[in-house]
Design a protein around this motif. Sequence first.
Motif, PDB file in Angstrom:
ATOM      1  N   UNK A   1      -8.028  45.592  -2.471  1.00  0.00           N
ATOM      2  CA  UNK A   1      -9.477  45.416  -2.412  1.00  0.00           C
ATOM      3  C   UNK A   1     -10.239  46.316  -3.369  1.00  0.00           C
ATOM      4  N   UNK A   2      -9.540  47.160  -4.104  1.00  0.00           N
ATOM      5  CA  UNK A   2     -10.171  47.990  -5.131  1.00  0.00           C
ATOM      6  C   UNK A   2     -10.359  47.131  -6.381  1.00  0.00           C
ATOM      7  N   UNK A   3     -11.548  47.234  -6.999  1.00  0.00           N
ATOM      8  CA  UNK A   3     -11.870  46.366  -8.136  1.00  0.00           C
ATOM      9  C   UNK A   3     -12.466  47.191  -9.271  1.00  0.00           C
ATOM     10  N   UNK A   4     -11.897  47.052 -10.477  1.00  0.00           N
ATOM     11  CA  UNK A   4     -12.512  47.621 -11.666  1.00  0.00           C
ATOM     12  C   UNK A   4     -12.272  49.106 -11.821  1.00  0.00           C
ATOM     13  N   UNK A   5     -11.033  49.510 -12.104  1.00  0.00           N
ATOM     14  CA  UNK A   5     -10.683  50.922 -12.245  1.00  0.00           C
ATOM     15  C   UNK A   5     -10.228  51.182 -13.682  1.00  0.00           C
ATOM     16  N   UNK A   6     -10.803  52.209 -14.298  1.00  0.00           N
ATOM     17  CA  UNK A   6     -10.388  52.634 -15.624  1.00  0.00           C
ATOM     18  C   UNK A   6      -9.934  54.082 -15.556  1.00  0.00           C
ATOM     19  N   UNK A   7      -8.695  54.321 -15.988  1.00  0.00           N
ATOM     20  CA  UNK A   7      -8.111  55.658 -15.952  1.00  0.00           C
ATOM     21  C   UNK A   7      -7.862  56.121 -17.388  1.00  0.00           C
ATOM     22  N   UNK A   8      -8.526  57.217 -17.787  1.00  0.00           N
ATOM     23  CA  UNK A   8      -8.324  57.808 -19.106  1.00  0.00           C
ATOM     24  C   UNK A   8      -7.546  59.108 -18.927  1.00  0.00           C
ATOM     25  N   UNK A   9      -6.394  59.212 -19.589  1.00  0.00           N
ATOM     26  CA  UNK A   9      -5.624  60.454 -19.532  1.00  0.00           C
ATOM     27  C   UNK A   9      -5.499  61.031 -20.932  1.00  0.00           C
ATOM     28  N   UNK A  10      -5.202  62.316 -21.050  1.00  0.00           N
ATOM     29  CA  UNK A  10      -5.009  62.892 -22.386  1.00  0.00           C
ATOM     30  C   UNK A  10      -3.762  62.321 -23.055  1.00  0.00           C
ATOM     31  N   UNK A  11      -3.729  62.294 -24.371  1.00  0.00           N
ATOM     32  CA  UNK A  11      -2.548  61.779 -25.081  1.00  0.00           C
ATOM     33  C   UNK A  11      -1.282  62.540 -24.694  1.00  0.00           C
ATOM     34  N   UNK A  12      -0.192  61.802 -24.551  1.00  0.00           N
ATOM     35  CA  UNK A  12       1.085  62.412 -24.251  1.00  0.00           C
ATOM     36  C   UNK A  12       1.363  62.640 -22.783  1.00  0.00           C
ATOM     37  N   UNK A  13       0.409  62.417 -21.915  1.00  0.00           N
ATOM     38  CA  UNK A  13       0.598  62.620 -20.478  1.00  0.00           C
ATOM     39  C   UNK A  13       1.369  61.433 -19.900  1.00  0.00           C
ATOM     40  N   UNK A  14       2.401  61.731 -19.133  1.00  0.00           N
ATOM     41  CA  UNK A  14       3.244  60.684 -18.584  1.00  0.00           C
ATOM     42  C   UNK A  14       2.656  60.047 -17.336  1.00  0.00           C
ATOM     43  N   UNK A  15       2.912  58.752 -17.177  1.00  0.00           N
ATOM     44  CA  UNK A  15       2.489  58.006 -15.993  1.00  0.00           C
ATOM     45  C   UNK A  15       3.636  57.111 -15.554  1.00  0.00           C
ATOM     46  N   UNK A  16       3.947  57.165 -14.268  1.00  0.00           N
ATOM     47  CA  UNK A  16       4.895  56.242 -13.648  1.00  0.00           C
ATOM     48  C   UNK A  16       4.114  55.378 -12.665  1.00  0.00           C
ATOM     49  N   UNK A  17       4.253  54.062 -12.772  1.00  0.00           N
ATOM     50  CA  UNK A  17       3.471  53.146 -11.936  1.00  0.00           C
ATOM     51  C   UNK A  17       4.392  52.231 -11.142  1.00  0.00           C
ATOM     52  N   UNK A  18       4.087  52.109  -9.852  1.00  0.00           N
ATOM     53  CA  UNK A  18       4.719  51.130  -8.979  1.00  0.00           C
ATOM     54  C   UNK A  18       3.649  50.122  -8.570  1.00  0.00           C
ATOM     55  N   UNK A  19       3.911  48.843  -8.851  1.00  0.00           N
ATOM     56  CA  UNK A  19       2.884  47.805  -8.715  1.00  0.00           C
ATOM     57  C   UNK A  19       3.392  46.732  -7.753  1.00  0.00           C
ATOM     58  N   UNK A  20       2.592  46.412  -6.755  1.00  0.00           N
ATOM     59  CA  UNK A  20       2.987  45.409  -5.770  1.00  0.00           C
ATOM     60  C   UNK A  20       2.643  44.002  -6.239  1.00  0.00           C
ATOM     61  N   UNK A  21       3.353  43.032  -5.700  1.00  0.00           N
ATOM     62  CA  UNK A  21       3.047  41.625  -5.958  1.00  0.00           C
ATOM     63  C   UNK A  21       1.605  41.317  -5.554  1.00  0.00           C
ATOM     64  N   UNK A  22       0.901  40.597  -6.428  1.00  0.00           N
ATOM     65  CA  UNK A  22      -0.459  40.198  -6.094  1.00  0.00           C
ATOM     66  C   UNK A  22      -1.541  41.067  -6.714  1.00  0.00           C
ATOM     67  N   UNK A  23      -1.159  42.070  -7.516  1.00  0.00           N
ATOM     68  CA  UNK A  23      -2.163  42.832  -8.272  1.00  0.00           C
ATOM     69  C   UNK A  23      -2.602  41.990  -9.469  1.00  0.00           C
ATOM     70  N   UNK A  24      -3.874  42.043  -9.824  1.00  0.00           N
ATOM     71  CA  UNK A  24      -4.433  41.146 -10.837  1.00  0.00           C
ATOM     72  C   UNK A  24      -5.057  41.926 -11.990  1.00  0.00           C
ATOM     73  N   UNK A  25      -4.891  41.377 -13.191  1.00  0.00           N
ATOM     74  CA  UNK A  25      -5.577  41.835 -14.410  1.00  0.00           C
ATOM     75  C   UNK A  25      -5.315  43.331 -14.658  1.00  0.00           C
ATOM     76  N   UNK A  26      -4.095  43.630 -15.030  1.00  0.00           N
ATOM     77  CA  UNK A  26      -3.683  45.004 -15.297  1.00  0.00           C
ATOM     78  C   UNK A  26      -3.452  45.198 -16.792  1.00  0.00           C
ATOM     79  N   UNK A  27      -3.867  46.381 -17.281  1.00  0.00           N
ATOM     80  CA  UNK A  27      -3.570  46.769 -18.669  1.00  0.00           C
ATOM     81  C   UNK A  27      -3.212  48.247 -18.664  1.00  0.00           C
ATOM     82  N   UNK A  28      -1.917  48.530 -18.753  1.00  0.00           N
ATOM     83  CA  UNK A  28      -1.413  49.897 -18.733  1.00  0.00           C
ATOM     84  C   UNK A  28      -0.881  50.205 -20.119  1.00  0.00           C
ATOM     85  N   UNK A  29      -1.655  50.944 -20.898  1.00  0.00           N
ATOM     86  CA  UNK A  29      -1.355  51.164 -22.311  1.00  0.00           C
ATOM     87  C   UNK A  29      -1.179  49.804 -22.994  1.00  0.00           C
TER      88      UNK A  29
END
Length: 387
Positions: free
Chosen positions: A278-306
């Motif tokens: 139910x969360x809508x419209x999130x933008x996450x800005x991190x500094x260059x070189x910072x690592x991110x590990x993402x676990x994404x469930x079925x049914x998430x919509x419109x994602x752009x990770x790098x």
Amino acid sequence: MKLSPEEGKQRGLTRDRLVSAALDLINKEGLEALSMRALADELEVKAASLYWHVRDRRELIELLAESILETVPARRAGVSWRQAVQEAGAALRERVSHQKDGARILLEVPDALERSETFAALKQAFQGGGLLPVEASEVALLVIVHVITGRTEVDRPVVKAGSVASIAIDSGSRGVLLRAGGDMESIVRAVHDRTAAAPAVVRGDTVVIRRLRGVGLGEIELNPRHPWRFQIQGATWNTRLDVGAIDVREIKLDSGATKVECFLPAPRGVVPIILSSGVVGVTLHRPPGVGVVADISTGALRLKLDEFSTKATVSDLHWESEGASKSPDRYQLRINSGVVQVTLDSNASKADPVPMIPGAASESVGAPASAIDILLDGVESRVRRVG
């Protein structure tokens, strides 16, 4: 003629002595222990002697209430109406707190409240603030009842330097900017419009942002000497976390959080970011070189990770930036089913603590906002509107 010891005691009995003895008895044994017989024993006289001074226990309680109210210090002259109300309330609270069962005594005879100098002072202060006499009377009585029925204030918890603090953007908030402050003693600080309620409630190291609404962003500064956990509670809209200069320990977005932008710092350890359904419209800005590990469930919509993007996840996914899983300092992103439109990039830069806006009026909100503060904000707002 020489008086007997009993007669001497009765001759020396006055209303003032009777009242003083009754209050002492209550302090020792509580209001339940007060009776005409018990008071006579305390004074070492016969119970019948008391009835020369008071008709019954009811009149005795009235005298006790009047005695308590008469010993509340008078307000200072030359202060603002708002300060006069606060000082009168504080003086009444202090007096009641020093008398065991003081609140119960006063509530047994509510008519005594409106005959008191404290009531008169509060009414005069509210009239000075712009209320009509009938309004001032009602609000003055409301303040008195609140003060005497409220819990006696205890020592506020000390916030230890460097302890982890928590902040929640409360449901209904719109347009909140959180950023690092500079040269701060309190745990948070805000640019506060005095015509509205205080924007934050602080209880120790926990902060709740109220329903900020209006044009633009309402700014809240966070003490960067504390690590922080963040929770954005739905339904909220247009929240910005400019926290590049803060040690972030956790970010949670609940269902209904909409349009959230975060400028993140380099993490210390593994820092979770959790997006609920139910969360809508999130933008996450991190500094260059910072690592991110993402676990994404079925049914998430419109994602752009790098460089990775998808319109919809049809199965659970695991994604990570280059080398992230081996890094001890990374963000652990959890995107649950039903989350819509998430963007992650590396467009944030390391930020230094940001000072307050030059010339802006600020207020430390490191202490809990009281009901009286909220009431006074409302009175000021109402007077401004009708004025």
